[in-house]
Motif scaffolding. Structure first.
Motif, mmCIF file in Angstrom:
data_model
loop_
_atom_site.group_PDB
_atom_site.id
_atom_site.type_symbol
_atom_site.label_atom_id
_atom_site.label_comp_id
_atom_site.label_asym_id
_atom_site.label_seq_id
_atom_site.Cartn_x
_atom_site.Cartn_y
_atom_site.Cartn_z
ATOM 1 N N ASP A 12 0.832 -1.200 0.000
ATOM 2 C CA ASP A 12 0.000 0.000 0.000
ATOM 3 C C ASP A 12 0.870 1.254 0.000
ATOM 4 O OD1 ASP A 12 -2.714 0.969 -0.040
ATOM 5 O OD2 ASP A 12 -2.295 1.789 1.953
ATOM 6 N N ASP A 13 1.973 1.227 0.743
ATOM 7 C CA ASP A 13 2.902 2.352 0.766
ATOM 8 C C ASP A 13 3.552 2.524 -0.610
ATOM 9 O OD1 ASP A 13 4.407 4.459 2.120
ATOM 10 O OD2 ASP A 13 6.129 3.101 1.923
ATOM 11 N N ALA A 14 3.962 1.423 -1.219
ATOM 12 C CA ALA A 14 4.552 1.483 -2.559
ATOM 13 C C ALA A 14 3.544 2.029 -3.565
ATOM 14 C CB ALA A 14 5.032 0.096 -2.978
ATOM 15 N N ARG A 15 2.287 1.599 -3.448
ATOM 16 C CA ARG A 15 1.235 2.103 -4.339
ATOM 17 C C ARG A 15 1.097 3.608 -4.209
ATOM 18 N NH1 ARG A 15 -3.067 4.262 -3.235
ATOM 19 N NH2 ARG A 15 -3.088 3.435 -1.127
ATOM 20 N N ALA A 16 1.028 4.085 -2.967
ATOM 21 C CA ALA A 16 0.849 5.522 -2.732
ATOM 22 C C ALA A 16 2.023 6.323 -3.288
ATOM 23 C CB ALA A 16 0.667 5.785 -1.242
ATOM 24 N N ILE A 33 5.541 0.806 -13.630
ATOM 25 C CA ILE A 33 5.847 -0.596 -13.309
ATOM 26 C C ILE A 33 5.754 -0.824 -11.808
ATOM 27 C CG2 ILE A 33 7.673 -2.346 -13.326
ATOM 28 C CD1 ILE A 33 8.478 -1.124 -16.106
ATOM 29 N N LEU A 34 6.318 0.083 -11.023
ATOM 30 C CA LEU A 34 6.229 -0.038 -9.564
ATOM 31 C C LEU A 34 4.768 -0.025 -9.122
ATOM 32 C CD1 LEU A 34 7.433 -0.143 -6.715
ATOM 33 C CD2 LEU A 34 7.598 2.349 -6.796
ATOM 34 N N LEU A 35 3.979 0.881 -9.701
ATOM 35 C CA LEU A 35 2.564 0.950 -9.349
ATOM 36 C C LEU A 35 1.847 -0.344 -9.748
ATOM 37 C CD1 LEU A 35 0.176 2.434 -8.185
ATOM 38 C CD2 LEU A 35 -0.005 3.737 -10.333
ATOM 39 N N GLY A 41 0.300 -6.747 -5.883
ATOM 40 C CA GLY A 41 0.490 -7.201 -4.509
ATOM 41 C C GLY A 41 -0.724 -6.974 -3.640
ATOM 42 N N LEU A 42 -1.540 -6.007 -4.019
ATOM 43 C CA LEU A 42 -2.784 -5.722 -3.295
ATOM 44 C C LEU A 42 -3.984 -6.447 -3.922
ATOM 45 C CD1 LEU A 42 -2.146 -1.900 -2.809
ATOM 46 C CD2 LEU A 42 -2.219 -3.626 -0.994
ATOM 47 N N SER A 43 -3.711 -7.336 -4.857
ATOM 48 C CA SER A 43 -4.740 -8.119 -5.574
ATOM 49 C C SER A 43 -5.673 -7.251 -6.407
ATOM 50 C CB SER A 43 -5.540 -8.997 -4.611
ATOM 51 O OG SER A 43 -4.682 -9.930 -3.993
ATOM 52 N N GLU A 44 -5.200 -6.097 -6.822
ATOM 53 C CA GLU A 44 -5.953 -5.233 -7.734
ATOM 54 C C GLU A 44 -5.425 -5.503 -9.148
ATOM 55 O OE1 GLU A 44 -6.483 -1.153 -6.469
ATOM 56 O OE2 GLU A 44 -6.091 -1.728 -4.387
ATOM 57 N N LEU A 45 -5.733 -6.699 -9.634
ATOM 58 C CA LEU A 45 -5.082 -7.225 -10.829
ATOM 59 C C LEU A 45 -5.407 -6.463 -12.104
ATOM 60 C CD1 LEU A 45 -5.397 -11.029 -10.011
ATOM 61 C CD2 LEU A 45 -3.551 -9.433 -9.418
ATOM 62 N N ARG A 47 -6.289 -3.308 -12.368
ATOM 63 C CA ARG A 47 -5.606 -2.009 -12.281
ATOM 64 C C ARG A 47 -4.105 -2.183 -12.491
ATOM 65 N NH1 ARG A 47 -6.621 1.235 -7.218
ATOM 66 N NH2 ARG A 47 -5.585 2.809 -8.462
ATOM 67 N N ALA A 48 -3.557 -3.298 -12.029
ATOM 68 C CA ALA A 48 -2.135 -3.570 -12.242
ATOM 69 C C ALA A 48 -1.841 -3.681 -13.734
ATOM 70 C CB ALA A 48 -1.727 -4.849 -11.511
ATOM 71 N N ILE A 49 -2.669 -4.452 -14.433
ATOM 72 C CA ILE A 49 -2.479 -4.604 -15.879
ATOM 73 C C ILE A 49 -2.557 -3.246 -16.572
ATOM 74 C CG2 ILE A 49 -3.562 -5.494 -17.994
ATOM 75 C CD1 ILE A 49 -4.129 -8.082 -16.434
ATOM 76 N N ALA A 50 -3.481 -2.406 -16.161
ATOM 77 C CA ALA A 50 -3.614 -1.076 -16.765
ATOM 78 C C ALA A 50 -2.329 -0.267 -16.603
ATOM 79 C CB ALA A 50 -4.803 -0.335 -16.161
ATOM 80 N N GLN A 51 -1.676 -0.381 -15.456
ATOM 81 C CA GLN A 51 -0.425 0.352 -15.236
ATOM 82 C C GLN A 51 0.698 -0.207 -16.102
ATOM 83 O OE1 GLN A 51 0.135 3.269 -13.715
ATOM 84 N NE2 GLN A 51 -2.097 3.221 -13.568
ATOM 85 N N PHE A 52 0.763 -1.535 -16.222
ATOM 86 C CA PHE A 52 1.784 -2.121 -17.093
ATOM 87 C C PHE A 52 1.541 -1.700 -18.541
ATOM 88 C CE2 PHE A 52 1.868 -5.543 -13.677
ATOM 89 C CZ PHE A 52 3.046 -5.076 -13.103
ATOM 90 N N GLU A 53 0.285 -1.609 -18.941
ATOM 91 C CA GLU A 53 -0.037 -1.159 -20.299
ATOM 92 C C GLU A 53 0.360 0.296 -20.506
ATOM 93 O OE1 GLU A 53 -4.174 -2.253 -20.525
ATOM 94 O OE2 GLU A 53 -3.691 -4.245 -21.317
ATOM 95 N N GLU A 54 0.182 1.129 -19.479
ATOM 96 C CA GLU A 54 0.635 2.524 -19.567
ATOM 97 C C GLU A 54 2.150 2.580 -19.750
ATOM 98 O OE1 GLU A 54 -0.975 5.510 -19.790
ATOM 99 O OE2 GLU A 54 -2.739 4.247 -20.023
ATOM 100 N N ALA A 55 2.869 1.728 -19.034
ATOM 101 C CA ALA A 55 4.334 1.679 -19.169
ATOM 102 C C ALA A 55 4.720 1.282 -20.596
ATOM 103 C CB ALA A 55 4.925 0.701 -18.158
ATOM 104 N N MET A 56 3.982 0.342 -21.195
ATOM 105 C CA MET A 56 4.256 -0.083 -22.571
ATOM 106 C C MET A 56 4.031 1.053 -23.553
ATOM 107 S SD MET A 56 2.937 -4.059 -22.699
ATOM 108 C CE MET A 56 1.295 -3.571 -23.096
#
Length: 106
Positions: A12-16, A33-35, A41-45, A47-56
């Protein structure tokens, strides 16, 4: 030494922290990528994929976002999709999987 409560707050700290960096610099691939990793890690899968797609979108030559998506797909038991995503990571950056294949051989 961390107590259990502190360890539970790490994703949660890393997310923030990553959200703050992304807000300041939306082109920061590492922050996306960190987000993505923190959200996974917070099981927000999704949203995680969306962030990886933004990185791409920011850097299509990095394998890290593909590896992140592949890891989430494994978590979601999407084995065939994960395999394709990992293969794409290797195609984009052939040296990206060297460490993981070496560690499996031991």
């Amino acid at each position: 030494m961390h107590c259990l409560g502190e360890l539970e707050r790490l994703p949660d700290d890393a997310r923030a922290r990553a959200e703050r960096v992304v807000a300041l610099d939306s082109k920061n691939v590492d922050a996306h990528i960190l987000l993505g990793n923190a959200l996974a890690g917070l099981s927000e899968l999704d949203r995680a994929i969306a962030q990886f797609e933004e990185a791409m979108k920011v850097d299509s030559t990095s394998a890290e976002p593909y590896i992140g998506i592949g890891a989430v797909q494994v978590t979601k038991r999407q084995s065939a999709e994960a395999e394709q995503t990992f293969l794409h990571a290797v195609a984009v950056e052939p040296s990206s999987m060297r460490g993981s294949t070496r560690s499996r051989r031991r």
